[in-house]
Design a protein around this motif. Structure first.
Motif, PDB file in Angstrom:
ATOM      1  N   TYR A 563      -1.498   1.161  -5.513  1.00 36.64           N
ATOM      2  CA  TYR A 563      -1.392   1.170  -6.969  1.00 36.64           C
ATOM      3  C   TYR A 563       0.053   1.456  -7.392  1.00 36.64           C
ATOM      4  CZ  TYR A 563      -2.680   2.217 -11.804  1.00 36.64           C
ATOM      5  OH  TYR A 563      -2.771   2.217 -13.172  1.00 36.64           O
ATOM      6  N   ALA A 564       0.721   2.371  -6.697  1.00 41.00           N
ATOM      7  CA  ALA A 564       2.113   2.685  -7.017  1.00 41.00           C
ATOM      8  C   ALA A 564       3.021   1.485  -6.761  1.00 41.00           C
ATOM      9  CB  ALA A 564       2.556   3.888  -6.190  1.00 41.00           C
ATOM     10  N   ALA A 565       2.783   0.772  -5.647  1.00 42.49           N
ATOM     11  CA  ALA A 565       3.591  -0.412  -5.334  1.00 42.49           C
ATOM     12  C   ALA A 565       3.455  -1.477  -6.416  1.00 42.49           C
ATOM     13  CB  ALA A 565       3.183  -0.975  -3.971  1.00 42.49           C
ATOM     14  N   LYS A 566       2.227  -1.680  -6.895  1.00 40.79           N
ATOM     15  CA  LYS A 566       2.002  -2.718  -7.912  1.00 40.79           C
ATOM     16  C   LYS A 566       2.558  -2.291  -9.270  1.00 40.79           C
ATOM     17  CE  LYS A 566      -1.653  -5.310  -7.764  1.00 40.79           C
ATOM     18  NZ  LYS A 566      -1.113  -6.485  -7.075  1.00 40.79           N
ATOM     19  N   GLU A 567       2.426  -1.002  -9.600  1.00 35.27           N
ATOM     20  CA  GLU A 567       2.874  -0.527 -10.906  1.00 35.27           C
ATOM     21  C   GLU A 567       4.393  -0.456 -11.003  1.00 35.27           C
ATOM     22  OE1 GLU A 567       1.165   0.375 -13.827  1.00 35.27           O
ATOM     23  OE2 GLU A 567      -0.350  -0.831 -12.806  1.00 35.27           O
ATOM     24  N   ASN A 568       5.070  -0.171  -9.895  1.00 39.88           N
ATOM     25  CA  ASN A 568       6.521   0.041  -9.933  1.00 39.88           C
ATOM     26  C   ASN A 568       7.318  -1.248  -9.756  1.00 39.88           C
ATOM     27  OD1 ASN A 568       7.437   3.142  -9.893  1.00 39.88           O
ATOM     28  ND2 ASN A 568       5.410   2.939  -8.937  1.00 39.88           N
ATOM     29  N   GLN A 569       6.785  -2.194  -8.969  1.00 37.57           N
ATOM     30  CA  GLN A 569       7.644  -3.351  -8.684  1.00 37.57           C
ATOM     31  C   GLN A 569       6.870  -4.619  -8.341  1.00 37.57           C
ATOM     32  OE1 GLN A 569      11.201  -2.698  -6.286  1.00 37.57           O
ATOM     33  NE2 GLN A 569      10.586  -4.369  -4.947  1.00 37.57           N
ATOM     34  N   ARG A 570       5.804  -4.519  -7.522  1.00 38.24           N
ATOM     35  CA  ARG A 570       5.139  -5.641  -6.845  1.00 38.24           C
ATOM     36  C   ARG A 570       6.083  -6.237  -5.788  1.00 38.24           C
ATOM     37  NH1 ARG A 570       0.343  -6.991  -9.559  1.00 38.24           N
ATOM     38  NH2 ARG A 570       0.272  -6.253 -11.727  1.00 38.24           N
ATOM     39  N   ASN A 571       5.531  -7.068  -4.912  1.00 35.53           N
ATOM     40  CA  ASN A 571       6.288  -7.545  -3.746  1.00 35.53           C
ATOM     41  C   ASN A 571       6.941  -6.347  -3.062  1.00 35.53           C
ATOM     42  OD1 ASN A 571       7.328  -9.272  -1.829  1.00 35.53           O
ATOM     43  ND2 ASN A 571       9.095  -9.869  -3.062  1.00 35.53           N
ATOM     44  N   ALA A 572       6.135  -5.304  -2.883  1.00 34.77           N
ATOM     45  CA  ALA A 572       6.659  -4.044  -2.376  1.00 34.77           C
ATOM     46  C   ALA A 572       5.604  -3.353  -1.536  1.00 34.77           C
ATOM     47  CB  ALA A 572       7.106  -3.136  -3.523  1.00 34.77           C
ATOM     48  N   TRP A 573       6.035  -2.327  -0.821  1.00 38.04           N
ATOM     49  CA  TRP A 573       5.087  -1.514  -0.055  1.00 38.04           C
ATOM     50  C   TRP A 573       5.430  -0.034  -0.236  1.00 38.04           C
ATOM     51  CZ3 TRP A 573       7.604   1.458   3.544  1.00 38.04           C
ATOM     52  CH2 TRP A 573       8.838   1.005   4.014  1.00 38.04           C
ATOM     53  N   VAL A 574       4.410   0.782  -0.221  1.00 39.93           N
ATOM     54  CA  VAL A 574       4.536   2.242  -0.335  1.00 39.93           C
ATOM     55  C   VAL A 574       3.632   2.854   0.720  1.00 39.93           C
ATOM     56  CG1 VAL A 574       4.148   4.274  -1.770  1.00 39.93           C
ATOM     57  CG2 VAL A 574       5.055   2.179  -2.800  1.00 39.93           C
ATOM     58  N   GLY A 575       4.149   3.824   1.476  1.00 39.70           N
ATOM     59  CA  GLY A 575       3.349   4.472   2.518  1.00 39.70           C
ATOM     60  C   GLY A 575       3.517   5.979   2.478  1.00 39.70           C
ATOM     61  N   PHE A 576       2.491   6.690   2.923  1.00 39.23           N
ATOM     62  CA  PHE A 576       2.494   8.149   2.950  1.00 39.23           C
ATOM     63  C   PHE A 576       2.548   8.650   4.393  1.00 39.23           C
ATOM     64  CE2 PHE A 576      -0.112   7.999  -1.191  1.00 39.23           C
ATOM     65  CZ  PHE A 576       1.060   8.011  -1.940  1.00 39.23           C
ATOM     66  N   GLU A 577       3.396   9.668   4.615  1.00 37.53           N
ATOM     67  CA  GLU A 577       3.396  10.417   5.863  1.00 37.53           C
ATOM     68  C   GLU A 577       3.280  11.896   5.517  1.00 37.53           C
ATOM     69  OE1 GLU A 577       6.465   9.699   8.703  1.00 37.53           O
ATOM     70  OE2 GLU A 577       6.559   7.554   8.246  1.00 37.53           O
ATOM     71  N   THR A 578       2.735  12.685   6.427  1.00 43.25           N
ATOM     72  CA  THR A 578       2.458  14.086   6.112  1.00 43.25           C
ATOM     73  C   THR A 578       3.506  15.016   6.701  1.00 43.25           C
ATOM     74  OG1 THR A 578       1.067  14.268   8.056  1.00 43.25           O
ATOM     75  CG2 THR A 578       0.005  13.663   6.017  1.00 43.25           C
ATOM     76  N   GLN A 579       3.640  16.167   6.017  1.00 47.67           N
ATOM     77  CA  GLN A 579       4.385  17.299   6.539  1.00 47.67           C
ATOM     78  C   GLN A 579       3.383  18.366   6.985  1.00 47.67           C
ATOM     79  OE1 GLN A 579       7.338  16.844   7.240  1.00 47.67           O
ATOM     80  NE2 GLN A 579       8.776  16.705   5.552  1.00 47.67           N
ATOM     81  N   GLN A 580       3.863  19.551   7.242  1.00 50.97           N
ATOM     82  CA  GLN A 580       2.972  20.650   7.631  1.00 50.97           C
ATOM     83  C   GLN A 580       2.385  21.306   6.372  1.00 50.97           C
ATOM     84  OE1 GLN A 580       2.314  21.162  10.814  1.00 50.97           O
ATOM     85  NE2 GLN A 580       3.711  19.495  11.359  1.00 50.97           N
TER      86      GLN A 580
END
Length: 614
Positions: A563-580
């Motif tokens: 949803y963030a990728a589509k709302e901010n730009q499209r033709n884009a990707w957004v991914g999550f990685e975790t911390q402690q």
């Protein structure tokens, strides 16, 4: 239960008169039918409604009657007749006011939801909201509630809660809409494991206003209260209440309520150490959920099932014929032995003649046995042939149930059947200290796909989906999994994947899709260039506590990233990685911006600049 869909048509129509009985009176009779007799009695209204539609000259009245008929057909799972009725209503509504058009759109959205066409239903609901938000509050509130249910069935709990909160903000707490939105919100809170939140939501409902709801919604309210009693350790009350409600719903079409109650009874008896009753209700729960799954099969599967049953019937006929032949042979042998004994007693002086007769009879028996063996071999050959045909049809049936008919990709049914094993495999590695390779879950959505359908037609849209699915298959490994998630969305599961490779993969995939030229029709030279937006997460999300985030949480995080990728730009990707030191899944999903600000989660993307999250 997310795989279960229940649609209730909201019926609004003017007062009419037909056959000495007002149309308004027919409408009220339909509304007031109880769960126990609704299926039986509602069909009685169909002939009167059909005659009324034939004779009335008022198009608004016809539209209202057609919506009632569609509701009755849906109660019988007669989807074809329901679609036909609503198509007729839509044609008539084109000449009428916008409120009537919106009412038909809402009915069509509910039918689409029943057929699990979620994206089509969402488009219809959005159109209804746009028409009614400044003109008809009743239809507007119903549309918001249905939109919330759509997000719920798609697994987007955050968006679903947002819709129900909007409804409650627009009405007072003594209305049916407030009660309905509260019941659905409490249901989501329970599914997320927050029973305190569920109790707080239900406490705001005025008990004196529950009678404003339909009978099945009042039952849903009672089911949630019963489930809360079980969670609070009041197993005796939960069992008593669940049995009472289950007994009331028997004989109705609301199997989803029966399944929930049987699940409550199974778990409550288990907690009460009554394993026999727990197992009994677990079996009933399994049968009920199987019955619900069976209702979702499409016409092709039903036709194959009919062919399968016919083959089994033919096989049984062959076996019965074989048993009949064996019985006849046995009777013939008994008759022969009795005749032989009688001849020996009465005709001893005609011994030589008897020997001759016996020789002839033995020859006939041998010939008969030879003929019988020949028939048996033929029958065995037929049984073998029918068995092979049956196995082939079973293989085809299994393939149809696990794949998407348009793209040939696996569907959600296939994914749900194997995902638990995949997650368990990953967890074992992390528990054994071998975990540095994750299960990366990536959602891919085609940008501006609705414009393609609107501009070039649905045939071109189907061609786009097929070619994009081929591009996705060519970019993943053989061990990875590609699923058509719904509409223009695809789900990629990358097995044994390092997190630093996920960004590279996402960028390569985005670039390859952008470079790929799509052919809309083989008979023309019309080509277009597409882009896609992607969001990904990974499992386990917390490697120190692999079971803290379940599969639904991972999908929800990937959906937020998409949803963030589509709302901010499209033709884009957004991914999550975790911390402690991660927060709970509920806190992360409901307030992602705060979690990112606290640096509990790292956001990776090809988007330059700050990424805005809602």
């Amino acid at each position: 239960m997310k795989n279960l869909v229940v649609v209730l048509f909201f019926i609004t129509s003017p007062t009419l008169c037909f056959a000495q009985q007002g149309f308004h009176e027919l409408q009220e009779r339909y509304r007031n039918l109880s769960l126990k007799n609704k299926l039986l009695s509602s069909s009685i209204l169909l002939p009167d409604l059909e005659t009324f539609i034939t004779h009335t000259a008022n198009d608004s009245d016809k539209v209202a009657a057609l919506q009632i008929m569609a509701g009755i057909y849906l109660e019988y799972d007669s989807y074809f007749d329901a679609i036909k009725a609503l198509d007729n209503a839509q044609r008539l509504a084109e000449k009428l006011d916008s409120t009537t058009k919106a009412s038909v759109l809402l009915s069509q959205a509910k039918l689409s939801l029943a057929l699990e066409k979620f994206n089509e239903a969402l488009n219809q609901v959005n159109m209804c909201i746009e028409i009614t938000k400044n003109s008809d509050q009743t239809l507007y509130l119903k549309s918001l509630i249905l939109k919330g249910r759509l997000f719920y069935y798609k697994g987007s709990f955050r968006q679903s809660i947002k819709q129900f909160s909007q409804v409650k903000a627009l009405v007072s707490n003594d209305t049916s809409y407030f009660n309905l939105a509260s019941i659905y919100s409490a249901q989501i809170a329970l599914e997320l494991g927050d029973k305190q939140q569920a109790e707080r939501i239900l406490d705001r409902i005025k008990l004196s206003t529950l009678n404003l709801l339909s009978e099945d919604k009042q039952l849903e309210h009672q089911v949630i209260l019963t489930r809360l009693s079980m969670h609070n350790g009041n197993f005796k009350f939960a069992i008593s209440q669940a049995k009472k409600l289950l007994n009331y719903t028997l004989g109705t079409r609301f199997l989803y309520l029966q399944a929930q109650l049987q699940d409550i009874l199974s778990k409550a008896y288990l907690q009460a150490n009554n394993y026999q009753q727990a197992f009994l209700y677990l079996q009933r729960y399994t049968l009920t959920t199987n019955a619900l799954a069976l209702k979702k099969r499409n016409n092709k599967l039903l036709q194959l099932e009919i062919i399968h049953n016919l083959a089994r019937k033919q096989q049984r006929i062959v076996l019965l014929e074989k048993e009949s032949l064996l019985s006849k042979a046995k009777l013939a042998k008994q008759a022969f032995e009795k005749q032989q004994l009688h001849r020996e007693q009465e005709l001893q002086f005609r011994k030589w003649l008897l020997f001759s007769i016996l020789a002839i009879i033995i020859s006939l028996i041998l010939y008969y046995l030879w003929q019988r063996d020949k028939v048996f071999k033929h029958l065995e050959s037929l049984v073998k042939t029918r068995t092979q045909e049956l196995e082939t049809k079973n293989i085809l049936l299994e393939k149809l149930s696990n794949t998407d008919s348009l793209t040939g990709l696996y569907n959600r049914h296939y994914l749900h059947a194997l995902i638990d094993n995949e997650l368990a495999h990953v967890r074992r590695k992390f528990y054994q200290g071998q975990g540095e390779q994750y299960l990366v879950v990536m959602l891919v959505d085609i940008d501006h796909f609705k414009n393609i359908n609107d501009t070039y037609g649905h045939t071109a849209g189907d061609a786009v989906l097929q070619q994009v699915s081929n591009t996705l298959k060519s970019n993943i490994r053989e061990s990875d999994l590609l699923v058509r998630w719904g509409g223009e969305e695809f789900l990629i599961i990358l097995k044994d994947f390092e997190l630093n490779q996920a960004q590279i993969f996402a960028e390569q995939l985005r670039n390859n899709i952008e470079k790929n030229i799509i052919t809309l029709n083989e008979n023309t030279d019309k080509k277009i260039q597409l882009t896609c937006s992607m969001g990904y997460s990974h499992y386990p999300f917390n490697k120190n506590e692999p079971e803290q985030y379940n599969w639904e949480n991972i999908i929800e995080l990937a959906d937020i990233a998409l949803y963030a990728a589509k709302e901010n730009q499209r033709n884009a990707w957004v991914g999550f990685e975790t911390q402690q030191n991660l927060s709970s899944p509920e806190q992360v999903i409901l307030d992602i911006k705060k979690v990112i600000k606290n640096q509990e989660i790292i956001v990776n993307s090809n988007i330059s600049g700050n990424i805005k999250f809602k």
